[in-house]
Design an enzyme around this catalytic site. Structure first.
Site, mmCIF file in Angstrom:
data_model
loop_
_atom_site.group_PDB
_atom_site.id
_atom_site.type_symbol
_atom_site.label_atom_id
_atom_site.label_comp_id
_atom_site.label_asym_id
_atom_site.label_seq_id
_atom_site.Cartn_x
_atom_site.Cartn_y
_atom_site.Cartn_z
ATOM 1 N N GLY A 192 0.818 -1.207 0.000
ATOM 2 C CA GLY A 192 0.000 0.000 0.000
ATOM 3 C C GLY A 192 0.849 1.254 0.000
ATOM 4 O O GLY A 192 1.953 1.262 -0.553
ATOM 5 N N LYS A 195 2.173 6.210 3.758
ATOM 6 C CA LYS A 195 1.506 6.760 4.938
ATOM 7 C C LYS A 195 0.996 5.620 5.834
ATOM 8 O O LYS A 195 1.265 5.586 7.033
ATOM 9 C CB LYS A 195 0.342 7.655 4.496
ATOM 10 C CG LYS A 195 -0.178 8.549 5.594
ATOM 11 C CD LYS A 195 -1.381 9.344 5.131
ATOM 12 C CE LYS A 195 -2.588 8.772 5.715
ATOM 13 N NZ LYS A 195 -3.804 8.557 5.143
ATOM 14 N N GLY A 197 1.955 2.577 5.591
ATOM 15 C CA GLY A 197 3.144 1.793 5.922
ATOM 16 C C GLY A 197 3.739 2.208 7.258
ATOM 17 O O GLY A 197 4.138 1.379 8.067
ATOM 18 N N GLU A 214 5.556 -3.127 1.093
ATOM 19 C CA GLU A 214 5.663 -2.941 -0.358
ATOM 20 C C GLU A 214 4.939 -1.655 -0.692
ATOM 21 O O GLU A 214 3.715 -1.617 -0.758
ATOM 22 C CB GLU A 214 5.047 -4.140 -1.092
ATOM 23 C CG GLU A 214 5.772 -5.453 -0.869
ATOM 24 C CD GLU A 214 7.097 -5.533 -1.629
ATOM 25 O OE1 GLU A 214 7.289 -4.744 -2.579
ATOM 26 O OE2 GLU A 214 7.942 -6.368 -1.261
ATOM 27 N N CYS A 252 2.035 0.208 -8.543
ATOM 28 C CA CYS A 252 3.180 0.790 -7.847
ATOM 29 C C CYS A 252 4.427 0.812 -8.721
ATOM 30 O O CYS A 252 5.345 1.574 -8.465
ATOM 31 C CB CYS A 252 3.452 0.008 -6.566
ATOM 32 S SG CYS A 252 3.475 -1.756 -6.819
#
Lengths: 492, 547
Positions: A192, A195, A197, A214, A252
C-alpha cells in the site's frame, strides 16, 4: 464491534493452537494448500475476471496477464521448488570447532498477517499468501475493501479451497485493519502507501513484529534519443503499455513520469499519439482496454492534479475525464512545473508528464533529487549511461529497455528501498520473507581444544591467536613449544 | 557558569547519579571527595547507605556548553549525507582501505583495547582477547578477503516470460547508517556491525554504550585516528544523545541491546520507514540429557556461562533443563569443573569478569534474594558488593513464576529446572518468548532431531554453547522477542546492503501479445507464455493451443 474483537481474538487463538500442532510445517500440508489455490484460480477464473471488471474495469486479457496468469506461474514455481527451498544449507566451520557440523534451517515464523491493496486485488493478495503458505505459516489475509467485488470473492470462495483452521480471509475497512493490528503477529506483510506503511510499522513495534512493506513512489522512465525507428517504436509501445495498460497507471511499478532530451520530445509526443491510437483506437473508453479509476476519491484526486493552470496548459494529449464512468483518457503533459503536485506526489493514474532535459545524463541528478523509487526504467543503447544508472542511482529495481516485466521475473527480488518500502518477495524471496533462518551448530563430545577453558595463561592466549587466524602450522609450533611466546602485558 | 559534570561514585569508579551534588568552584577544574548519604536516589532495590562522592566539576562559560542535541545531530547527518552522495564510500578501494586501517588499529592498539575492556568489566585478558579482539579481527579479515565476491552482482536466470533478457542482483549500500552498541562486549559489538556497514559501502555513525565508558572513549579516540572521519563517526553519550540521534532520518539502524530499548528504536525508525536490525537477548536454555559425557558437558556449559563475560552475554546459558534423576550428577560435575577453572574460592579468581555496575549488581541480588528462590542455592551465592562480584551460583528447581525464571538473568546465576521426561523441556521452552539461542547436550540422535525441528530460537547449538557465533557461515540473529535481522560474515554485508534487481532487455523479442487491442488469441498466447512450456507456446503461436 466489541463482539467482533472477542470473536477475532478467539479465532486467532485457535489458529495459533493449530500452528503449534506443527500441521502447517508439513510438506504435505503446504503442497495441498498451494494446490487448493491452483484449483481456486482454475475453477473461479470467470468469477475473478468479472470481479476485476466490476472493481476496476479491467479487460480480461489484462486481468489474466497481471493477476491470474502471474499467480499460476508463482504457484507452479512454488510447487516445483518447495523441497529445495525447505532443505537446510550447510555452513563452513573454523578449526576451533573441530569435528563439528553447521547448517542453516528455514523455519516458519508463526501466525502472519497479509494486508493487501486494491490495484491488483488478486495478485497482491495471493502472491504473498503463496509465500506464507510455502514457508509453513498460519495466515490471515485482509484484502482491500476498496475493491469490494474481489474482496468478497476471496472471502466467500477462497475458504472452500483451503484449510480454514490455519488460513483465514477477513473482509473489512480501516476499522478492521486497526483491530487486526492490535493483535500479536509474527510477521506483517503490507502492500500500500507509505503513509499507512508508517502506521503498520509503528503498530508492529509493540510485539517486535518484523514487517515487509511494499510501497510505491514516483517511478521514472528515462528515454534516450534513440536513433533507429524500430527501437523508438518498441520503446514507446512498452512505455505506453506500462503507463496506461497496467490498471490505467494505478500500479506501484507503473511509469510515473518520463525524462527525455529537449531536442527529442516533439518526436516522442508525435509518435506516442499515433501509437496510443493504434492500441486503444479513437475512443480509448470504448476499447475497454484501459482500466477505470478505482473510485470517486481517487478520480477527484487525479482531477485535482490538473486544476493548476500551469499544469493544465502543459497537456498536449488527452485530458478528457468522465466522472460518471470514472474514466480518464490516456493523457500526456510536457514540462508541468516541477513544484506542482503532479511532480511531487505519486500520480497513480493515466497521466504522463514528460520532463525535458538538456542532456539525457542529467536524468541521474534529477532522479537522485527525489525519494528513492520502487523502479527506474531506462530505454537506451548507451552502455556508459546504463552503467551509471545502475551504480549512481538507488531504487528497488532497474530495468533497461522495458517496464513492469520485472514483476514477472521470479529470480529477481521485488521490493523497495527508503520511501518505496522495506523487504522483498517473489519466487524464493517470498519463501525467505516468511521464514526465519535458524543457525544450527552440532558437535560431538569428542574433541575440545584444552585451551578453550580457564584458568587462563599466556600459553593459551597464543594458541587462540593461531586458531583465530586459521594458522594451523603456527599452532603446531606453539603446541610443541617451538615458538616463543609474544611478550605480553599483565593487567591482573 | 555551569557544572558540566558531577557524579556520585561508588569507590570512585561507578557513577550512580549526578544531580544531587551542588558544588561550585572557581577557575578551571577541581576535584574533591567526601562521604555522602543517599536518600533521594531514584533507584530500584536497596541502597547501601554510605558512598564516597567523587566529583569533577568543570567550570565553563554557558556558551561553551557542549551538548549533543537534535540540531547537532542533524548537522552531523547532513554532513555525512554529503559524503555519501559524493559516492566515495561506494568504491572497493575506500572500503578495503578502511577495513585495513581498522585491522591495523586492532593490531597496534590491542593493549589499550584490552585495558579499556578490563576497566569497564574486569574482563580477563584472555577472554577479552578471544571474544573481543580476535572475533573483531577475524571478521575484518574475512571481509577483506572476500569483499570482491560479496560486491559482485549476482547473475540470475530469466524465464521465458521476459525472454530475451538478462538479469542480475546488485548489492548497493543503504546510505547513512546508525549503529547503537551495548556494554557487555563493548568493543566487538560496536565494531563488528561497523565492519559490515563499511564493507557494504555505507557511511556510519557509531554510538557505543555509555555504560562501558572506557571502551566508549577509546573507540571515539581510535576511530578518529584510524578511520576516514568524513564517513565514519563516533558519537558518545547516553539517553539524551541517543534520542537526538534517533530523531534523524537514517537509512538503517542496527541496534544491540534489550527488547525495551529495541522497541524505542523501532518506533523511531517507523517515522522514517527506516529498516532496522535488532539484536536482542532472551532466556537461552540449555537442555541436558542423561546420556552425555558429564565432564565435557560441564566444561562447555561453564564456558558458555561464567567464562563468557560472567553470564553477561546475550547468548550465554540462562538456565538448564534436565531430568530429575540426572540433576544431582550434573550439579556435582559443574561444581568440580568450576573448582578446576576458578579455584577453591571463585571470588578470588581473576578469570571471570565482574558485574558491569551497581545497578545490575543490585538487580541480580534482587533475583537471588527473592522468597522461594534464596533457599534453592546449591552452589555459590557469595557476593562482594565493593568488587561487584557474585560467585558462580547454581540453583535447583527455582519456581517458574519467580523473577529469575521470568526475566533474562544476564549474570552469574544459573537455575536448573527439572522435568520428568526430557521431551517436556521442548514445551517449556516454547511457552516462553523465543530465545536468541537454545542449547542441547545429548547423544540421542532422535532427541537432537526433535530439538532442531521443534524448538523455536534464533540459533541452536548441539553439544556446545556460544560456539555458533564464531562461525561466519551462520547467520547470527534472533526471532520474535530476541530480535529481527541477522549478521556475521556475508550476512553482515547483506544487513547493510540493498539488493537491487536489474533487468536488461533489448529492443528485440517484441511480442504483440502484450498490447491492446486485446483478443482471445492473445490471451491464449499469454497463457502459454506464462506456463513456461515451450511446446504450448508453439501451439499458441500456431493458434492450436487449448487451455
Amino acid at each position: 464491534m466489541e463482539k467482533f474483537e472477542k470473536n477475532l481474538e478467539r479465532q486467532l487463538m485457535a489458529m495459533r493452537e493449530c500452528y503449534k500442532t506443527g500441521k502447517t510445517k508439513q510438506v504435505s500440508w503446504r503442497r495441498s494448500q498451494l494446490k487448493g489455490l491452483q484449483t481456486f484460480l482454475k475453477e473461479k477464473e470467470l468469477e475473478i475476471f468479472r470481479a476485476l471488471n466490476l472493481d476496476l474495469g479491467k479487460h480480461y486479457v489484462e486481468s489474466f496477464r497481471d493477476e491470474v496468469g502471474l499467480l499460476k506461474k508463482s504457484l507452479n514455481l512454488a510447487l516445483k521448488d518447495l523441497n529445495k527451498w525447505m532443505s537446510s544449507r550447510k555452513a563452513k566451520l573454523p578449526i576451533i570447532a573441530l569435528l563439528s557440523y553447521a547448517e542453516v534451517v528455514p523455519e516458519p515464523l508463526g501466525l502472519v498477517l497479509v494486508i493487501s491493496t486494491w490495484n491488483l486485488p488478486l495478485a497482491l493478495s495471493l502472491d504473498p499468501l503463496i509465500g506464507a503458505i510455502a514457508a509453513g505459516n498460519a495466515v490471515v489475509l485482509k484484502p482491500s475493501e476498496l475493491a469490494p467485488a474481489c474482496s468478497s470473492l476471496l472471502v466467500n470462495f477462497l475458504p472452500n479451497y483451503l484449510d480454514n483452521e490455519a488460513i483465514m480471509v477477513i473482509e473489512g475497512g480501516p476499522a478492521t485493519g486497526e483491530q487486526l493490528l492490535e493483535q500479536k503477529w509474527d510477521k506483517i506483510f503490507f502492500t500500500g502507501s507509505a503513509k499507512v506503511g508508517r502506521i503498520i510499522m509503528s503498530a508492529a513495534v509493540e510485539h517486535l513484529t518484523p514487517v515487509t512493506l511494499e510501497l510505491g513512489g514516483k517511478c521514472p522512465a528515462v528515454l534516450d534519443s534513440l536513433s533507429w525507428s524500430w527501437d523508438k517504436e518498441v520503446a514507446l509501445n512498452r512505455i505506453i503499455g506500462a503507463k496506461y495498460g497496467s490498471c490505467a497507471g494505478q500500479a506501484c511499478i507503473s511509469i510515473d513520469y518520463l525524462l527525455v532530451e529537449k531536442a527529442f520530445f516533439s518526436t516522442v509526443v508525435e509518435l506516442m499519439k499515433v501509437l496510443i491510437k493504434k492500441m486503444y483506437g479513437d475512443s480509448p473508453k470504448e476499447s475497454h482496454s484501459v482500466a477505470r479509476i478505482i473510485n470517486k476519491h481517487h478520480f477527484l484526486r487525479l482531477k485535482n492534479l490538473l486544476t493548476d493552470q500551469m499544469v493544465k496548459d502543459s497537456i498536449v494529449y488527452g485530458g478528457s475525464m468522465d466522472e460518471d464512468c470514472l474514466f480518464i483518457e490516456p493523457t500526456i503533459l510536457v514540462d508541468p512545473p516541477l513544484q506542482s503536485k503532479i511532480m511531487t506526489e505519486e500520480i497513480f493514474g493515466p497521466l504522463l508528464p514528460i520532463i525535458t532535459l538538456d542532456k539525457i545524463e542529467d536524468s541521474i541528478d534529477f532522479i537522485n533529487s527525489k525519494p528513492k523509487p520502487l523502479a527506474i526504467y531506462a530505454f537506451t543503447n548507451n552502455e556508459a549511461l546504463r552503467e551509471r544508472m545502475v551504480s549512481e542511482t538507488s531504487s528497488g529495481s532497474v530495468v533497461f529497455n522495458d517496464a513492469i516485466i520485472q514483476f514477472a521475473a521470479d529470480t529477481l527480488p521485488f521490493g523497495g528501498i527508503g520511501e518505496s518500502g522495506i523487504g522483498k518477495y517473489h519466487g524464493k524471496f517470498s519463501f525467505d520473507t516468511f521464514s526465519h533462518y535458524k543457525a544450527i551448530a552440532r558437535r560431538s563430545f569428542l574433541t575440545d581444544f584444552w585451551f578453550r577453558f580457564p584458568p587462563w595463561s599466556n600459553y593459551k592466549l597464543d594458541l587462540f591467536e593461531t586458531v583465530y587466524s586459521y594458522d594451523y602450522f603456527e599452532m603446531l609450533l606453539v603446541v610443541l613449544g617451538l615458538k616463543r611466546s609474544k611478550m605480553r602485558f599483565f593487567i591482573n | 557558569m555551569t557544572i558540566v559534570s558531577a557524579g556520585l561514585f561508588k569507590d570512585c569508579t561507578r557513577c550512580f547519579k549526578s544531580s544531587n551534588i551542588v558544588g561550585v568552584g572557581l577557575g578551571g577544574t577541581l576535584t574533591y571527595r567526601h562521604t555522602y548519604k543517599i536518600n533521594r536516589v531514584r533507584f530500584s532495590g536497596s541502597i547501601p547507605s554510605s558512598f564516597y562522592c567523587c566529583a569533577t566539576l568543570s567550570i565553563t562559560m554557558e556558551e561553551e556548553k557542549q551538548t549533543f542535541d537534535a540540531d547537532k545531530a542533524a548537522v552531523l547527518v547532513n554532513e555525512l549525507r554529503e559524503t555519501f552522495s559524493s559516492g566515495k564510500t561506494k568504491s572497493y578501494e575506500w572500503r578495503t582501505s578502511q577495513l585495513e586501517s581498522i585491522s591495523k588499529m586492532i593490531d597496534e592498539k590491542e593493549k589499550e583495547i584490552i585495558e579499556a575492556v578490563h576497566k569497564d568489566l574486569s574482563k580477563p585478558e584472555l577472554e577479552a582477547f578471544v571474544s573481543e579482539i580476535s572475533m573483531t579481527k577475524s571478521s575484518c579479515k574475512l571481509a577483506l578477503k572476500v569483499l570482491k565476491s560479496w560486491m559482485m552482482p549476482e547473475k540470475v536466470e530469466t524465464s521465458i516470460a521476459t525472454y530475451p533478457s538478462s538479469a542480475e542482483i546488485v548489492s548497493e549500500p543503504l546510505g547513512v547508517v546508525l549503529v547503537l552498541s551495548t556494554w557487555n562486549f563493548p568493543f566487538l559489538l560496536s565494531l563488528d556491525p561497523v565492519i559490515g556497514a563499511i564493507a557494504a559501502g555505507n557511511v556510519v555513525v557509531l554510538k557505543p554504550s555509555e555504560i562501558a565508558p572506557a571502551t566508549s572513549t577509546l573507540l571515539a579516540k581510535l576511530l578518529v585516528e584510524y578511520a576516514d572521519e568524513s564517513a565514519i563517526r563516533v558519537v558518545e553519550g547516553a539517553v539524551a544523545e541517543t534520542s537526538a540521534l534517533l530523531e534523524q532520518k537514517w537509512d538503517k539502524i542496527f541496534f544491540t541491546g534489550g527488547a525495551r530499548v529495541g522497541r524505542i528504536v523501532m518506533a523511531a525508525a517507523a517515522k522514517h520507514l527506516t529498516p532496522v536490525t535488532l539484536e536482542l537477548g532472551g532466556k537461552c536454555p540449555a537442555v541436558v540429557d542423561s546420556n552425555v559425557n558429564l565432564q565435557v558437558t560441564a566444561r562447555r556449559i561453564i564456558s558458555g556461562k561464567w567464562a563468557c563475560n560472567n553470564g553477561q552475554a546475550c547468548i550465554g546459558v540462562d538456565y538448564i533443563i534436565t531430568t530429575k534423576e540426572f540433576a544431582p550428577k550434573l550439579i556435582d560435575a559443574l561444581r568440580s569443573v568450576l573448582e578446576e577453572f576458578f579455584g577453591k574460592d571463585p571470588m578470588e579468581s581473576k578469570d571471570r569478569s565482574r558485574i558491569i555496575n551497581s545497578f545490575h549488581f543490585m538487580r541480580l541480588i534482587n533475583l537471588l534474594d527473592e522468597d522461594k528462590v534464596s533457599d534453592k542455592i546449591v552452589a555459590g551465592g557469595q557476593r562482594n558488593e565493593s568488587q561487584l562480584q557474585i560467585a558462580p551460583t547454581i540453583l535447583l528447581d527455582v519456581p517458574e513464576d519467580s523473577l529469575m525464571m521470568q526475566e533474562e538473568i544476564f549474570g552469574p546465576l544459573l537455575p536448573i529446572i527439572t522435568v520428568e521426561k526430557l521431551e517436556d523441556s521442548f514445551n517449556m521452552i516454547n511457552r516462553k518468548q523465543k530465545p536468541l539461542a537454545a542449547y542441547l547436550f545429548s547423544d540421542d540422535e532422535q532427541i537432537k532431531r526433535k530439538f532442531v525441528q521443534n524448538v523455536f530460537a534464533g540459533g541452536i547449538a548441539i553439544n556446545d554453547t556460544v560456539l555458533q557465533i564464531t562461525v561466519p557461515g551462520l547467520p547470527f540473529g534472533g526471532v520474535g522477542e530476541s530480535g529481527m535481522g541477522s549478521y556475521h560474515g556475508k550476512y553482515s554485508f547483506d544487513a547493510f546492503s540493498h539488493k537491487k534487481a536489474v533487468l536488461y532487455r533489448s529492443f528485440g523479442g517484441e511480442a504483440p501479445t502484450r498490447y491492446p487491442p486485446y483478443t482471445p488469441g492473445k490471451q491464449k498466447q499469454m497463457k502459454a507464455l506464462l506456463s513456461g512450456n515451450l511446446f504450448n507456446i508453439i501451439l499458441a503461436l500456431l493458434g492450436w493451443f487449448k487451455d
